[in-house]
Design an enzyme around this catalytic site. Sequence first.
Site, PDB file in Angstrom:
ATOM      1  N   MET A  32       0.858  -1.193   0.000  1.00 44.70           N
ATOM      2  CA  MET A  32       0.000   0.000   0.000  1.00 44.70           C
ATOM      3  C   MET A  32       0.896   1.246   0.000  1.00 44.70           C
ATOM      4  SD  MET A  32      -3.419  -0.951   2.072  1.00 44.70           S
ATOM      5  CE  MET A  32      -2.797  -0.805   3.713  1.00 44.70           C
ATOM      6  N   GLY A  33       2.143   1.087  -0.414  1.00 39.21           N
ATOM      7  CA  GLY A  33       3.060   2.229  -0.478  1.00 39.21           C
ATOM      8  C   GLY A  33       3.628   2.566   0.883  1.00 39.21           C
ATOM      9  N   ALA A  34       4.142   3.819   1.014  1.00 39.84           N
ATOM     10  CA  ALA A  34       4.886   4.238   2.213  1.00 39.84           C
ATOM     11  C   ALA A  34       5.957   3.185   2.501  1.00 39.84           C
ATOM     12  CB  ALA A  34       3.961   4.448   3.412  1.00 39.84           C
ATOM     13  N   HIS A  39       9.501  -3.668   3.177  1.00 39.80           N
ATOM     14  CA  HIS A  39       9.049  -3.871   1.789  1.00 39.80           C
ATOM     15  C   HIS A  39      10.240  -4.146   0.869  1.00 39.80           C
ATOM     16  CE1 HIS A  39       5.686  -1.058   3.151  1.00 39.80           C
ATOM     17  NE2 HIS A  39       5.036  -2.134   2.755  1.00 39.80           N
ATOM     18  N   MET A 186       9.276  -2.947  11.397  1.00 40.91           N
ATOM     19  CA  MET A 186       9.077  -1.894  10.388  1.00 40.91           C
ATOM     20  C   MET A 186       7.615  -1.920   9.941  1.00 40.91           C
ATOM     21  SD  MET A 186      12.034  -0.538   9.074  1.00 40.91           S
ATOM     22  CE  MET A 186      13.672  -0.691   9.728  1.00 40.91           C
ATOM     23  N   ARG A 189       2.978   2.437   9.325  1.00 38.74           N
ATOM     24  CA  ARG A 189       2.313   3.192  10.387  1.00 38.74           C
ATOM     25  C   ARG A 189       3.301   3.852  11.342  1.00 38.74           C
ATOM     26  NH1 ARG A 189      -3.243   1.760  10.660  1.00 38.74           N
ATOM     27  NH2 ARG A 189      -3.618   0.155   9.125  1.00 38.74           N
TER      28      ARG A 189
HETATM   29  O1  PAF Z   1       0.014  -5.696   3.676  1.00 34.67           O
HETATM   30  C1  PAF Z   1      -0.423  -4.798   2.950  1.00 34.67           C
HETATM   31  O2  PAF Z   1       0.245  -3.799   2.690  1.00 34.67           O
HETATM   32  C2  PAF Z   1      -1.803  -4.931   2.360  1.00 34.67           C
HETATM   33  O3  PAF Z   1      -2.664  -5.573   3.237  1.00 34.67           O
HETATM   34  C3  PAF Z   1      -1.824  -5.621   0.975  1.00 34.67           C
HETATM   35  C4  PAF Z   1      -1.352  -7.052   1.082  1.00 34.67           C
HETATM   36  C5  PAF Z   1      -0.940  -4.859   0.005  1.00 34.67           C
HETATM   37  C6  PAF Z   1      -3.241  -5.645   0.420  1.00 34.67           C
HETATM   38  O4  PAF Z   1      -3.750  -4.372   0.253  1.00 34.67           O
END
Ligand code: PAF
Length: 280
Positions: A32-34, A39, A186, A189
């Site tokens: 979901m970015g950020a 990630h 990490m 939020r």
């Molecule tokens: O973990 C997340 O960031 C979200 O729940 C995901 C898997 C991208 C689905 O929107």
Amino acid sequence: MTAPILRRLSELRALTAEWRSKGETIGVVPTMGALHRGHLSLVEAAKADTDRVIVTIFVNPKQFNNPEDLAKYPRTENEDAQKLAPFGVDAIYVPEPDEIYPQGFATTVSVAGLTNVMEGEFRPGHFDGVATVVAKLFLQTQADRAYFGEKDYQQLMIVRRMARDLDIPIEVIGCPTVREPSGLAMSSRNLLLSPEGLEVAANKNRIMRELVEALKDGAQFDPLAAQAETDLLAAGFTQVEYVQLRCAETLEPLTHASRPARLFAATWVDGVRLIDNIPV
Ligand code: PAF
């Protein structure tokens, strides 16, 4: 070089068809970015395993049970693209909302059982939103492998179940949680925390690890959970939603560490909800 940002499914399909025609494998990292180092560790795992890597960025309204939480969720697309640049990602898919939820969208993917507890209990509808969007992203990207962080362990189990149940030909891979030196997991939020909130949050992993150490000595879970809740509140958390010990495979509750398990905790500080889990 920054990867191309694709906003339309037709563009994504054209690219994946070209890769497929050359026999290349595709990995997807749904986000979901950020973006943070957690990630980026998923991106690294995908790069090591597959010929082509797609990162998706979509703040999915259907998985937010609280409109305020959705409104304040950080949106940092330009910075995200910059962070991905050194990794040689092949495409960043940032779908327009109507590519995911077209006019009249009427389908929900709902996984039974695993979704009733913990996050499912405290965030009603959350996992239906997750399962629905992830099913769409799997089908849209047609990836061979998808990479998820163990930080959202319940989500990882649900997504794996969903892909199996629906015969979506994708391997769901869980990658270890990446932590700050304090042990804080990490999370996008964390960006919402004040410096004081960050200091409080830094205590969580320590308190969880102390509990796990006691479990390893054969102790019963309930008194330890009560002590951990007291310790979390004393450290400055404003609320403890749950501290639970569950089977790592089935997520059934456990009274002691009788088989491979995970300790889960959801807490609030600074008006921000933070979840974490560690293996036992
Ligand atoms: O973990 C997340 O960031 C979200 O729940 C995901 C898997 C991208 C689905 O929107």
